[in-house]
Scaffold this motif. Structure first.
Motif, PDB file in Angstrom:
ATOM      1  N   SER A  15       0.860  -1.189   0.000  1.00  0.00           N
ATOM      2  CA  SER A  15       0.000   0.000   0.000  1.00  0.00           C
ATOM      3  C   SER A  15       0.887   1.226   0.000  1.00  0.00           C
ATOM      4  O   SER A  15       1.997   1.196   0.545  1.00  0.00           O
ATOM      5  CB  SER A  15      -0.928   0.033   1.211  1.00  0.00           C
ATOM      6  OG  SER A  15      -2.178  -0.535   0.920  1.00  0.00           O
ATOM      7  N   ASP A  17       0.615   5.656   0.257  1.00  0.00           N
ATOM      8  CA  ASP A  17      -0.149   6.895   0.365  1.00  0.00           C
ATOM      9  C   ASP A  17       0.806   8.082   0.417  1.00  0.00           C
ATOM     10  O   ASP A  17       1.925   7.976   0.935  1.00  0.00           O
ATOM     11  CB  ASP A  17      -1.014   6.883   1.636  1.00  0.00           C
ATOM     12  CG  ASP A  17      -2.097   7.961   1.621  1.00  0.00           C
ATOM     13  OD1 ASP A  17      -2.339   8.560   0.546  1.00  0.00           O
ATOM     14  OD2 ASP A  17      -2.713   8.194   2.676  1.00  0.00           O
ATOM     15  N   LYS A 190      -9.823  11.284  -4.182  1.00  0.00           N
ATOM     16  CA  LYS A 190     -11.024  11.044  -3.380  1.00  0.00           C
ATOM     17  C   LYS A 190     -10.840   9.947  -2.332  1.00  0.00           C
ATOM     18  O   LYS A 190     -11.518   9.945  -1.311  1.00  0.00           O
ATOM     19  CB  LYS A 190     -12.198  10.696  -4.305  1.00  0.00           C
ATOM     20  CG  LYS A 190     -12.566  11.812  -5.275  1.00  0.00           C
ATOM     21  CD  LYS A 190     -13.715  11.394  -6.179  1.00  0.00           C
ATOM     22  CE  LYS A 190     -14.089  12.506  -7.149  1.00  0.00           C
ATOM     23  NZ  LYS A 190     -15.188  12.101  -8.065  1.00  0.00           N
ATOM     24  N   LYS A 191      -9.929   9.011  -2.607  1.00  0.00           N
ATOM     25  CA  LYS A 191      -9.769   7.890  -1.685  1.00  0.00           C
ATOM     26  C   LYS A 191      -8.298   7.619  -1.431  1.00  0.00           C
ATOM     27  O   LYS A 191      -7.527   7.430  -2.368  1.00  0.00           O
ATOM     28  CB  LYS A 191     -10.435   6.629  -2.257  1.00  0.00           C
ATOM     29  CG  LYS A 191     -10.384   5.440  -1.309  1.00  0.00           C
ATOM     30  CD  LYS A 191     -11.072   4.224  -1.911  1.00  0.00           C
ATOM     31  CE  LYS A 191     -10.997   3.025  -0.967  1.00  0.00           C
ATOM     32  NZ  LYS A 191     -11.645   1.825  -1.536  1.00  0.00           N
ATOM     33  N   HIS A 192      -7.927   7.592  -0.181  1.00  0.00           N
ATOM     34  CA  HIS A 192      -6.575   7.253   0.228  1.00  0.00           C
ATOM     35  C   HIS A 192      -6.576   5.861   0.840  1.00  0.00           C
ATOM     36  O   HIS A 192      -7.531   5.482   1.532  1.00  0.00           O
ATOM     37  CB  HIS A 192      -6.033   8.264   1.238  1.00  0.00           C
ATOM     38  CG  HIS A 192      -5.724   9.603   0.651  1.00  0.00           C
ATOM     39  ND1 HIS A 192      -4.462   9.984   0.284  1.00  0.00           N
ATOM     40  CD2 HIS A 192      -6.536  10.648   0.340  1.00  0.00           C
ATOM     41  CE1 HIS A 192      -4.490  11.220  -0.212  1.00  0.00           C
ATOM     42  NE2 HIS A 192      -5.741  11.636  -0.187  1.00  0.00           N
ATOM     43  N   PRO A 193      -5.522   5.087   0.621  1.00  0.00           N
ATOM     44  CA  PRO A 193      -5.479   3.745   1.217  1.00  0.00           C
ATOM     45  C   PRO A 193      -5.428   3.816   2.741  1.00  0.00           C
ATOM     46  O   PRO A 193      -4.827   4.728   3.311  1.00  0.00           O
ATOM     47  CB  PRO A 193      -4.192   3.140   0.646  1.00  0.00           C
ATOM     48  CG  PRO A 193      -3.361   4.306   0.225  1.00  0.00           C
ATOM     49  CD  PRO A 193      -4.326   5.367  -0.193  1.00  0.00           C
ATOM     50  N   ASP A 194      -6.079   2.855   3.383  1.00  0.00           N
ATOM     51  CA  ASP A 194      -6.119   2.797   4.845  1.00  0.00           C
ATOM     52  C   ASP A 194      -4.965   1.912   5.324  1.00  0.00           C
ATOM     53  O   ASP A 194      -5.098   0.701   5.455  1.00  0.00           O
ATOM     54  CB  ASP A 194      -7.470   2.229   5.302  1.00  0.00           C
ATOM     55  CG  ASP A 194      -7.683   2.401   6.807  1.00  0.00           C
ATOM     56  OD1 ASP A 194      -6.678   2.525   7.528  1.00  0.00           O
ATOM     57  OD2 ASP A 194      -8.849   2.391   7.244  1.00  0.00           O
ATOM     58  N   GLU A 212      -9.415  -5.751   0.023  1.00  0.00           N
ATOM     59  CA  GLU A 212     -10.325  -4.708   0.478  1.00  0.00           C
ATOM     60  C   GLU A 212      -9.582  -3.516   1.082  1.00  0.00           C
ATOM     61  O   GLU A 212     -10.144  -2.422   1.174  1.00  0.00           O
ATOM     62  CB  GLU A 212     -11.297  -5.279   1.517  1.00  0.00           C
ATOM     63  CG  GLU A 212     -12.216  -6.370   0.965  1.00  0.00           C
ATOM     64  CD  GLU A 212     -13.108  -6.969   2.035  1.00  0.00           C
ATOM     65  OE1 GLU A 212     -13.221  -6.355   3.120  1.00  0.00           O
ATOM     66  OE2 GLU A 212     -13.670  -8.056   1.796  1.00  0.00           O
ATOM     67  N   GLY A 215      -3.979  -0.490  -1.365  1.00  0.00           N
ATOM     68  CA  GLY A 215      -4.242   0.632  -2.262  1.00  0.00           C
ATOM     69  C   GLY A 215      -2.975   1.409  -2.561  1.00  0.00           C
ATOM     70  O   GLY A 215      -1.999   1.336  -1.822  1.00  0.00           O
ATOM     71  N   VAL A 217      -2.141   5.379  -3.934  1.00  0.00           N
ATOM     72  CA  VAL A 217      -2.709   6.666  -4.313  1.00  0.00           C
ATOM     73  C   VAL A 217      -2.327   7.060  -5.740  1.00  0.00           C
ATOM     74  O   VAL A 217      -3.047   7.828  -6.396  1.00  0.00           O
ATOM     75  CB  VAL A 217      -2.283   7.747  -3.286  1.00  0.00           C
ATOM     76  CG1 VAL A 217      -0.813   8.115  -3.457  1.00  0.00           C
ATOM     77  CG2 VAL A 217      -3.167   8.969  -3.364  1.00  0.00           C
TER      78      VAL A 217
END
Length: 292
Positions: A15, A17, A190-194, A212, A215, A217
């Motif tokens: 991931s 970010d 709009k969405k950043h990885p958690d 799930e 991610g 960015v």
């Protein structure tokens, strides 16, 4: 000591970010990195003076544009080293693929020359030098699976990933990191990885939920200009990958497979379209090099 041989492991982002921009222009990052078995191999030979770099790959620079040379010259200048070195770089990690090949080579150069020239530098001392070479170099010194923050200098090792087969697919697209950051700076993400959720999942060994929470960015900007990258990720997930993610700023896409036979089947399919396609495995910490 006649020679030193070190493996320089490729790096993958599970991931990634980007959390902000500092006053000095550097981007603040938060990411989970891990090593894979794919590696360049560097061989270091003593030399009375001068630094000579050779390689099997004719497309890479062998002068100060190469981070290996940059590391050697920095160590010579900082510690007044008069001796030289001959370094042969066996390139196996593809360039401009988001796999940190150059940074991993630089980290191996720090380790190899520290031994060759008997500098006696500790890992913490090497890390201070590494951060001046490149953002991924400190992590590549540590290897394994780790939370990496700041501009790459804050590294917190976490438990090794479960052994999985990794399908690596690089389309014929080269994405320069400065381009990717500029596009990101000019975009609304709009969405950043958690990242925290991912760390909790790994701790729980809940790999069935992996896709799930992973991610990157950079996918938002890369997919917009290069939909082929998004299509590769979509195909991996549709055909049984536990998770799939573009690594780094792209364009390489990684698929994680629990089933070796399925991974081989998908590799056979993808390689008909993408010549730069191969299988590897997650790598445990501590297995990144060997010395002769």
């Amino acid at each position: 000591m006649s020679k030193i041989i070190l493996k320089a492991r490729a790096k993958v982002n599970l991931s990634l970010d980007v959390t902000g921009i500092r006053e000095d222009g550097y981007h603040e990052m938060r990411m989970i990195n891990h090593s894979i078995e794919l590696a360049d191999v560097l061989t270091f030979y003593p030399r009375e003076q001068g630094i000579v770099l050779t390689s099997n790959e004719h497309t890479i620079p062998l002068d100060e544009r190469n981070l290996v040379i940059k590391v050697a010259l920095k160590l010579q200048n900082q510690f007044t080293i008069k001796r030289g070195a001959k370094i042969h770089l066996e390139k196996r990690i593809p360039a401009q693929a988001g796999l940190a090949g150059g940074s991993s080579d630089a980290a191996a150069a720090l380790k190899g020359l520290n031994t060759l020239w008997q500098l006696g530098l500790s890992q913490s001392e090497l890390l201070k030098i590494a951060v001046t070479i490149g953002a991924d170099v400190p992590y590549c010194l540590v290897g394994g699976t780790a939370l990496v923050e700041g501009i790459g200098e804050k590294i917190t090792p976490i438990g090794d990933l479960r052994k999985m087969t990794i399908l690596v697919v690089k389309p014929d697209i080269d994405i320069a990191t400065p381009w990717a950051f500029k596009k990101l700076d000019n975009s609304i993400i709009k969405k950043h990885p958690d990242i925290s959720a991912l760390m909790a999942l790994l701790k729980q060994d809940a790999y069935h939920e992996l896709n799930e929470v992973v991610g990157n960015v950079f996918e938002a900007v890369a997919f917009a200009d290069y939909p082929e990258i998004a299509a590769i990720k979509k195909e991996m997930l549709a055909t049984g990958a536990l998770a799939s993610i573009m690594t780094g700023s792209g364009s390489t896409v990684i698929g994680y497979y629990a089933d070796w036979e399925l991974a081989v089947k998908m590799w056979q399919q993808f390689k008909e379209i993408y010549p730069l396609c191969f299988l590897s495995k997650t790598e445990e910490s501590g297995g990144e090099n060997y010395v002769e």
